[in-house]
Design a protein around this motif. Sequence first.
Motif, mmCIF file in Angstrom:
data_model
loop_
_atom_site.group_PDB
_atom_site.id
_atom_site.type_symbol
_atom_site.label_atom_id
_atom_site.label_comp_id
_atom_site.label_asym_id
_atom_site.label_seq_id
_atom_site.Cartn_x
_atom_site.Cartn_y
_atom_site.Cartn_z
ATOM 1 N N ILE A 85 37.022 2.136 -2.835
ATOM 2 C CA ILE A 85 36.036 3.179 -3.134
ATOM 3 C C ILE A 85 34.965 2.647 -4.081
ATOM 4 O O ILE A 85 33.766 2.868 -3.888
ATOM 5 N N LEU A 86 35.386 1.918 -5.101
ATOM 6 C CA LEU A 86 34.435 1.365 -6.066
ATOM 7 C C LEU A 86 33.513 0.354 -5.400
ATOM 8 O O LEU A 86 32.311 0.291 -5.708
ATOM 9 N N GLN A 87 34.041 -0.432 -4.487
ATOM 10 C CA GLN A 87 33.207 -1.385 -3.768
ATOM 11 C C GLN A 87 32.176 -0.677 -2.894
ATOM 12 O O GLN A 87 31.034 -1.128 -2.772
ATOM 13 N N LEU A 88 32.576 0.417 -2.280
ATOM 14 C CA LEU A 88 31.630 1.192 -1.480
ATOM 15 C C LEU A 88 30.521 1.768 -2.352
ATOM 16 O O LEU A 88 29.343 1.750 -1.975
ATOM 17 N N MET A 89 30.883 2.283 -3.523
ATOM 18 C CA MET A 89 29.892 2.898 -4.402
ATOM 19 C C MET A 89 28.924 1.870 -4.984
ATOM 20 O O MET A 89 27.736 2.140 -5.128
ATOM 21 N N ALA A 90 29.448 0.687 -5.331
ATOM 22 C CA ALA A 90 28.609 -0.347 -5.927
ATOM 23 C C ALA A 90 27.972 -1.269 -4.892
ATOM 24 O O ALA A 90 27.124 -2.088 -5.234
ATOM 25 N N ARG A 91 28.419 -1.135 -3.640
ATOM 26 C CA ARG A 91 27.930 -1.984 -2.544
ATOM 27 C C ARG A 91 28.116 -3.452 -2.885
ATOM 28 O O ARG A 91 27.225 -4.276 -2.728
#
Length: 337
Positions: A85-91
């Motif tokens: 999820i964090l990777q998706l938010m931070a791209r």
Amino acid sequence: MATLMFRSKQPAQQHGSVRPPALWLAAGAVLLLALISLFVGVSDVSPADLLAGDAEVWQTFLVSRIPRTLAVILAGVALSIAGFILQLMARNRFVEPSTVGTVESATAGILVATLLLPAVPIVGKMVVAALFAMAGTALFLVVLRRIPLRNTLIVPLVGIMLGGVISAVTTFFAYRFDLLQTLNTWMIGDFSGVIRGRYELLWIVAALAVVGYICADRFTVAGMGEEFTTNLGLNYRRTMNLGLVLVSLISAVVVVVVGSIPFLGLIVPNLVSLLIGDNVRRAVPWIAVFGAGFVLLCDILGRVIRLPYEVPVGVIVSVVGSALFITLLVRRTAGAR
């Protein structure tokens, strides 16, 4: 573009061989690891003793082995999905709760709760830790938007430096108030103290992981920016806040119950991406299975490497995770040339 986009570098048909039956086989392998975990440890617990009805063996099995195995699975699933999820938010592929200051902020929150509210129950410490984790993650995202990102590797470096500052401040106050030993119990993940009655909070992270799976597509869209998200009819701030809450709560609960397990939310999503591509809906179940299996394997290794002593699972995951992290960085740098 400065940040790392979430798109597959291989044609979709190349990942078509990884079908649902393969997922069931992987889940079966995790189940096998779980069964092995139930019978590994200092205390002698075997299927024969259980079938013989030995009361002491059954007590060990029900009070210690089953809760521990469930805790390992729940923590592995939740932290892996939180990292995704964090990777998706931070791209960016190189961020996860332990590389952006989330875990360090949660640890600071537990220390503050211990100092100011020593009589508060564990749920209260979890709430304080979640609030601190949320603040730390939000600070990372704010900093990320205020600095020029000319290279993908800058993002995790910023997060690691932010986490280092938070960890240094926390360690200073722990030293001043003679709580360094207590602080270390939260900084190193360890399942040896998990027994019935001391792991049930981890069922909260299971529910949060389900919410993360349901909303995964929204986090992907939100990572594209506020204007893009709004044009698609989604509330950008609400989606980002939901992601912050999920990641912070998962990190806080795991830190409170078993301590920090670094790099897990980084390496598992990246390994899944290499295997099946970046289809978000399809990736999350694989991430859950890989996360549970990876932590189970590390926990079993930690119990058998130095019998009758035990190496904390956080140490095993740190060694393996850091090696894979460096490999991913080198691979990414070589691919960018």
